[in-house]
Design a protein around this motif. Sequence first.
Motif, mmCIF file in Angstrom:
data_model
loop_
_atom_site.group_PDB
_atom_site.id
_atom_site.type_symbol
_atom_site.label_atom_id
_atom_site.label_comp_id
_atom_site.label_asym_id
_atom_site.label_seq_id
_atom_site.Cartn_x
_atom_site.Cartn_y
_atom_site.Cartn_z
ATOM 1 N N ILE A 133 0.836 -1.200 0.000
ATOM 2 C CA ILE A 133 0.000 0.000 0.000
ATOM 3 C C ILE A 133 0.874 1.255 0.000
ATOM 4 N N LEU A 134 1.897 1.244 0.833
ATOM 5 C CA LEU A 134 2.810 2.387 0.905
ATOM 6 C C LEU A 134 3.530 2.608 -0.427
ATOM 7 N N ALA A 135 3.973 1.530 -1.053
ATOM 8 C CA ALA A 135 4.670 1.646 -2.339
ATOM 9 C C ALA A 135 3.742 2.208 -3.414
ATOM 10 N N LEU A 136 2.497 1.720 -3.460
ATOM 11 C CA LEU A 136 1.542 2.233 -4.446
ATOM 12 C C LEU A 136 1.226 3.695 -4.185
ATOM 13 N N TRP A 137 1.099 4.055 -2.936
ATOM 14 C CA TRP A 137 0.802 5.426 -2.545
ATOM 15 C C TRP A 137 1.938 6.360 -2.968
ATOM 16 N N ILE A 138 3.163 5.960 -2.683
ATOM 17 C CA ILE A 138 4.325 6.779 -3.048
ATOM 18 C C ILE A 138 4.462 6.879 -4.568
ATOM 19 N N TYR A 139 4.262 5.756 -5.264
ATOM 20 C CA TYR A 139 4.364 5.774 -6.731
ATOM 21 C C TYR A 139 3.341 6.731 -7.330
ATOM 22 N N ALA A 140 2.085 6.635 -6.877
ATOM 23 C CA ALA A 140 1.035 7.499 -7.421
ATOM 24 C C ALA A 140 1.326 8.963 -7.124
ATOM 25 N N PHE A 141 1.816 9.248 -5.933
ATOM 26 C CA PHE A 141 2.124 10.626 -5.547
ATOM 27 C C PHE A 141 3.224 11.207 -6.431
ATOM 28 N N ILE A 142 4.310 10.476 -6.594
ATOM 29 C CA ILE A 142 5.431 10.955 -7.409
ATOM 30 C C ILE A 142 5.028 11.040 -8.877
ATOM 31 N N ASP A 143 4.251 10.063 -9.351
ATOM 32 C CA ASP A 143 3.792 10.081 -10.731
ATOM 33 C C ASP A 143 2.921 11.311 -10.978
ATOM 34 N N CYS A 144 2.059 11.640 -10.035
ATOM 35 C CA CYS A 144 1.200 12.815 -10.174
ATOM 36 C C CYS A 144 2.031 14.097 -10.193
ATOM 37 N N LEU A 145 3.026 14.186 -9.316
ATOM 38 C CA LEU A 145 3.861 15.391 -9.279
ATOM 39 C C LEU A 145 4.660 15.567 -10.568
ATOM 40 N N ASN A 146 5.110 14.464 -11.158
ATOM 41 C CA ASN A 146 5.956 14.540 -12.355
ATOM 42 C C ASN A 146 5.167 14.628 -13.655
ATOM 43 N N THR A 147 3.862 14.449 -13.602
ATOM 44 C CA THR A 147 3.052 14.491 -14.816
ATOM 45 C C THR A 147 2.803 15.938 -15.225
ATOM 46 N N TRP A 204 -5.698 16.446 -7.563
ATOM 47 C CA TRP A 204 -5.284 15.038 -7.607
ATOM 48 C C TRP A 204 -4.260 14.745 -6.515
ATOM 49 N N VAL A 205 -3.337 15.659 -6.286
ATOM 50 C CA VAL A 205 -2.345 15.457 -5.219
ATOM 51 C C VAL A 205 -3.047 15.357 -3.876
ATOM 52 N N ILE A 206 -4.013 16.211 -3.623
ATOM 53 C CA ILE A 206 -4.743 16.177 -2.355
ATOM 54 C C ILE A 206 -5.522 14.873 -2.216
ATOM 55 N N ILE A 207 -6.171 14.434 -3.299
ATOM 56 C CA ILE A 207 -6.920 13.171 -3.262
ATOM 57 C C ILE A 207 -5.983 12.005 -2.953
ATOM 58 N N ILE A 208 -4.821 11.981 -3.600
ATOM 59 C CA ILE A 208 -3.866 10.896 -3.355
ATOM 60 C C ILE A 208 -3.403 10.907 -1.907
ATOM 61 N N LEU A 209 -3.131 12.092 -1.368
ATOM 62 C CA LEU A 209 -2.657 12.175 0.015
ATOM 63 C C LEU A 209 -3.750 11.828 1.026
ATOM 64 N N LEU A 210 -4.970 12.311 0.783
ATOM 65 C CA LEU A 210 -6.046 12.071 1.748
ATOM 66 C C LEU A 210 -6.554 10.630 1.733
ATOM 67 N N PHE A 211 -6.653 10.049 0.561
ATOM 68 C CA PHE A 211 -7.234 8.713 0.448
ATOM 69 C C PHE A 211 -6.186 7.652 0.121
ATOM 70 N N GLY A 212 -4.948 7.898 0.495
ATOM 71 C CA GLY A 212 -3.876 6.950 0.203
ATOM 72 C C GLY A 212 -3.928 5.699 1.041
ATOM 73 N N GLU A 213 -4.386 5.824 2.282
ATOM 74 C CA GLU A 213 -4.399 4.665 3.178
ATOM 75 C C GLU A 213 -5.387 3.599 2.735
ATOM 76 N N VAL A 214 -6.478 4.010 2.112
ATOM 77 C CA VAL A 214 -7.474 3.033 1.681
ATOM 78 C C VAL A 214 -7.358 2.744 0.186
ATOM 79 N N LEU A 215 -6.314 3.230 -0.426
ATOM 80 C CA LEU A 215 -5.981 3.005 -1.836
ATOM 81 C C LEU A 215 -6.929 3.659 -2.829
#
Length: 141
Positions: A10-24, A37-48
């Motif tokens: 879960i942590l790896a997917l969360w970090i990947y999505a966050f970095i991918d969003c920042l670099n897009t 999108w960054v806020i959504i990823i950060l707020l709802f990262g724990e539940v994927l």
Amino acid sequence: MLRYLPFLLILALWIYAFIDCLNTPESQVRGLPKVVWVIIILLFGEVLLGPIAWLVAGKQRQPARGGGSTPSEWHRRHSSAKWVAPDDNPEFLRSLKDENKKDEALLKDWEADLRRREEELRRKEGEAPNGPEDTPPPAKG
């Protein structure tokens, strides 16, 4: 060890999505502004929900082969890039030559300064009034 595996995934997917969003680039973000999108990823990262929503709906994905074209067509389309390897880039090679000239000039200046200092030291040692050569022999008593 295995009980930590779901958390790490879960942590790896969360970090990947966050970095991918920042670099897009903003032009490839779909649906919502990138900041949202960054806020959504950060707020709802724990539940994927945030990372999965980003990966599914947030970013424009390009086809692997450029729309079913052949590899040679893909290469022809993408080979027009202006990137050149450093050893083939004349500007880079020229900058290396210029740097080399500056370094050689600096080295010559240092060598000249070292020679000058050595000469000064030799002169001072030769002119020393109480140096070993100028000392009179001890008096016999």
